[in-house]
Motif scaffolding. Structure first.
Motif, PDB file in Angstrom:
ATOM      1  N   GLN A  74       0.750  -1.170   0.039  1.00 44.20           N
ATOM      2  CA  GLN A  74      -0.013  -0.122  -0.074  1.00 44.20           C
ATOM      3  C   GLN A  74       0.829   1.364  -0.161  1.00 44.20           C
ATOM      4  OE1 GLN A  74      -3.184  -0.056  -0.063  1.00 44.20           O
ATOM      5  NE2 GLN A  74      -3.594   1.888   0.089  1.00 44.20           N
ATOM      6  N   ILE A  75       1.789   1.631   0.860  1.00 41.39           N
ATOM      7  CA  ILE A  75       2.648   2.500   1.074  1.00 41.39           C
ATOM      8  C   ILE A  75       3.532   2.630   0.012  1.00 41.39           C
ATOM      9  CG2 ILE A  75       4.251   3.924   2.520  1.00 41.39           C
ATOM     10  CD1 ILE A  75       2.616   2.947   4.810  1.00 41.39           C
ATOM     11  N   PRO A  76       4.351   1.408  -0.441  1.00 40.81           N
ATOM     12  CA  PRO A  76       5.538   1.893  -1.438  1.00 40.81           C
ATOM     13  C   PRO A  76       4.756   2.085  -2.843  1.00 40.81           C
ATOM     14  CG  PRO A  76       5.696  -0.362   0.018  1.00 40.81           C
ATOM     15  CD  PRO A  76       4.368   0.225   0.246  1.00 40.81           C
ATOM     16  N   PHE A  77       3.449   1.589  -3.035  1.00 41.25           N
ATOM     17  CA  PHE A  77       2.747   1.612  -4.346  1.00 41.25           C
ATOM     18  C   PHE A  77       2.447   3.353  -4.368  1.00 41.25           C
ATOM     19  CE2 PHE A  77       1.182  -2.152  -6.801  1.00 41.25           C
ATOM     20  CZ  PHE A  77       2.553  -2.455  -6.735  1.00 41.25           C
ATOM     21  N   GLY A  78       2.014   3.782  -3.179  1.00 41.94           N
ATOM     22  CA  GLY A  78       1.612   5.229  -3.151  1.00 41.94           C
ATOM     23  C   GLY A  78       2.818   6.256  -3.318  1.00 41.94           C
ATOM     24  N   LEU A  79       3.866   5.865  -2.937  1.00 45.55           N
ATOM     25  CA  LEU A  79       5.167   6.713  -2.960  1.00 45.55           C
ATOM     26  C   LEU A  79       5.674   6.339  -4.472  1.00 45.55           C
ATOM     27  CD1 LEU A  79       7.202   5.806   0.239  1.00 45.55           C
ATOM     28  CD2 LEU A  79       5.854   7.891  -0.293  1.00 45.55           C
ATOM     29  N   LEU A  80       5.664   5.247  -5.119  1.00 44.37           N
ATOM     30  CA  LEU A  80       5.953   5.028  -6.667  1.00 44.37           C
ATOM     31  C   LEU A  80       5.215   5.776  -7.567  1.00 44.37           C
ATOM     32  CD1 LEU A  80       7.828   3.284  -8.148  1.00 44.37           C
ATOM     33  CD2 LEU A  80       5.962   1.648  -8.318  1.00 44.37           C
ATOM     34  N   SER A  81       3.854   6.088  -7.294  1.00 43.78           N
ATOM     35  CA  SER A  81       3.072   6.707  -8.030  1.00 43.78           C
ATOM     36  C   SER A  81       3.533   8.372  -8.308  1.00 43.78           C
ATOM     37  CB  SER A  81       1.725   6.949  -7.642  1.00 43.78           C
ATOM     38  OG  SER A  81       1.316   7.718  -6.344  1.00 43.78           O
ATOM     39  N   ASP A  82       4.118   8.718  -7.190  1.00 37.71           N
ATOM     40  CA  ASP A  82       4.989  10.017  -7.455  1.00 37.71           C
ATOM     41  C   ASP A  82       5.794   9.990  -8.543  1.00 37.71           C
ATOM     42  OD1 ASP A  82       3.238  11.216  -5.317  1.00 37.71           O
ATOM     43  OD2 ASP A  82       4.529  10.672  -3.732  1.00 37.71           O
ATOM     44  N   ARG A  83       6.546   8.940  -8.872  1.00 40.42           N
ATOM     45  CA  ARG A  83       7.695   8.843  -9.517  1.00 40.42           C
ATOM     46  C   ARG A  83       7.282   8.479 -11.129  1.00 40.42           C
ATOM     47  NH1 ARG A  83      12.874   5.944  -7.113  1.00 40.42           N
ATOM     48  NH2 ARG A  83      13.222   7.475  -5.104  1.00 40.42           N
ATOM     49  N   ILE A  84       6.254   7.339 -11.203  1.00 41.88           N
ATOM     50  CA  ILE A  84       6.004   7.035 -12.788  1.00 41.88           C
ATOM     51  C   ILE A  84       4.598   7.582 -12.902  1.00 41.88           C
ATOM     52  CG2 ILE A  84       7.385   4.924 -12.046  1.00 41.88           C
ATOM     53  CD1 ILE A  84       4.651   3.270 -11.796  1.00 41.88           C
ATOM     54  N   GLY A  85       3.972   8.378 -12.221  1.00 47.38           N
ATOM     55  CA  GLY A  85       2.707   8.668 -12.621  1.00 47.38           C
ATOM     56  C   GLY A  85       1.599   7.923 -12.003  1.00 47.38           C
ATOM     57  N   ARG A  86       0.410   8.585 -11.821  1.00 45.60           N
ATOM     58  CA  ARG A  86      -0.765   8.095 -11.043  1.00 45.60           C
ATOM     59  C   ARG A  86      -1.449   6.886 -11.801  1.00 45.60           C
ATOM     60  NH1 ARG A  86       1.428  10.935  -6.904  1.00 45.60           N
ATOM     61  NH2 ARG A  86       0.511  12.953  -6.715  1.00 45.60           N
TER      62      ARG A  86
END
Length: 453
Positions: free
Chosen positions: A65-77
């Protein structure tokens, strides 16, 4: 046009993302009332493995949950949301094609790996203005409750008509429909906005995890979903043994959900308007404890089981509405998004514990062990809830600084001195400030006028 009226684009984004969220949650919850009955016909199935199949979804959700939320800042929502929904669909297909419990467990684990909730909320934040964001997120919250009720009714109906494999194929189709909405109905954001009210801040987890008030609320949502998942390991087969056929159980869930939804309104109005959230919270914990005790003592008496089910969902629905509001009130300014990320993770940890532990207890001693264990957990939770303090009745606001106004210590002191303001966080890099404020004393428009004065 009224600045607080949603634009066409904001309405479209809210409706589309709410639908995406609902389609995914529908797929998650439709399995709950049927897996312990229909799943026992799978090769190698046992009570403990059925519980693992229910809970493993929450385990992979909690981990990602948290890693995917942070990853969306990098690769786009959008790419992350589509990728997560593809994983969810792939897990559904694996479960649909499997005739063994282990195949369903693998499929459920892959379903949970598509942890997109944080990315959906962040995208909603990108697509709505500050003054309308609360309305948009409230729509998402309401859709969650409605989706859960629909899932509890439609899950047994679809499974009776198409079998457990057919249910998973239907869930895969729902995931593909959600992908279509993301690609063609959700507007493309002009930019990714760092909004601490809806997005997680990398350096903020220590602040949130060190807050004892938030820890008690996170324990609360963990307990809520542990009780839910554990109870539903035992309840569907017990209802069948008590004389309610599996293909008729949807009727009980329909009546239960309708009554529970109506019951939520007075509790929430009393909690918010009369500022009695602590009292309502503790009452809900007590209600859920009573529900588990009623289920424990009901045996094979159908009306006793239905009464316990009804009492449980009254407490459950009120708590599901109450806890996010409490998290918002208790989170430090600028850390609401991080607090909600930890809260969601705690929720899915509860799903994992509830399914797995409920399956183990059911295999060891049947339904009495499950409801007895749930009663013990609810009693411990009640003890913790009695140490809870009354929350501050404040709202979290993010105010964008207009051109020509800088985030200075003098501005922060001026805001702090206002009646109704309890805390302020200045974010110069975002040209914004985060304020915890009692809106009965000071509104957003008052603050915006004060900033430019």
């Amino acid at each position: 046009m009224n600045d607080f009226t949603m634009t066409r684009g904001e309405r479209r984004a809210t409706w589309a993302l709410g639908s995406v969220f609902s389609l995914r949650m529908l797929g998650m919850f439709m399995v709950l009332p049927v897996l312990t009955t229909y799943g026992m016909s799978l090769a190698g199935a046992s009570e403990a493995l059925i519980g693992l199949a229910i809970g493993i979804y929450g385990m992979t959700q909690a981990l990602l949950q948290i890693p995917f939320g942070l990853l969306s800042d990098r690769i786009g929502r959008k790419p992350l949301i589509v990728g997560g929904l593809l994983m969810f669909a792939a897990g559904s297909v694996i479960a649909a094609m499997s005739d063994s419990i282990w195949g369903v467990i693998v499929g459920r684990a892959l379903q949970g790996s598509g942890a997109i909730s944080a990315a959906v909320m962040a995208l909603l934040s990108d697509l709505t203005r500050e003054q309308n964001r609360t309305k948009a997120m409230a729509f998402i919250g309401i859709s969650f409750g409605i989706t859960f009720a629909i899932a509890m009714v439609t899950g047994p109906l679809i499974t009776h008509a198409l079998g457990l494999s057919g249910l998973f194929w239907m869930i895969a189709l729902l995931a593909l429909a959600a992908i279509a909405l993301v690609l063609w109905a959700v507007p493309r954001p002009e930019a990714h906005l760092l909004n601490r009210e809806s997005a997680m801040v990398r350096g903020g987890f220590r602040t949130v995890l060190a807050n004892p008030r938030l820890l008690k609320l996170n324990l609360g949502i963990l307990c809520v979903h542990t009780l839910l998942m554990s109870s539903f390991v035992a309840l569907p087969p017990l209802l069948e043994q008590a004389g309610l056929p599996r293909d008729s159980q949807w009727q009980a869930y329909l009546v239960t959900m309708l009554i529970a939804f109506v019951s939520v309104v007075p509790f929430i109005v009393y909690a918010e308007k009369r500022r009695q959230m602590k009292r309502v919270f503790q009452a809900c914990v007590l209600v859920m404890l009573i529900a588990e005790l009623v289920l424990w003592q009901a045996g094979l008496q159908l009306w006793g089981l239905l009464a316990g089910l009804q009492i449980f969902f009254i407490g459950f629905n009120v708590m599901e509405a109450l806890l996010p509001s409490l998290i918002s009130k208790e989170s430090p300014p600028g850390y609401k998004g991080t607090a909600m990320g930890v809260y969601s993770t705690s929720q899915f940890i509860g799903v994992a514990i509830g399914g797995s532990l409920g399956g183990l207890l059911y295999g060891m001693g049947g339904a009495p062990w499950v409801f007895g264990g749930c009663s013990a957990l609810a009693l411990c939770w009640l003890g913790v809830s009695l140490t809870m303090q009354e929350p501050p009745y404040v709202s979290s606001l993010r105010i964008l600084l207009p051109e020509g106004v800088e985030a200075t210590p003098e501005l922060e002191q001026k805001i702090r001195a206002c009646d109704g303001v309890s805390d302020v966080l200045m974010a110069p890099a975002e040209r914004s400030l985060y304020v915890k404020v009692d809106t009965k004393h000071l509104s957003r428009s008052d603050l915006e006028r004060l900033i430019v004065a």
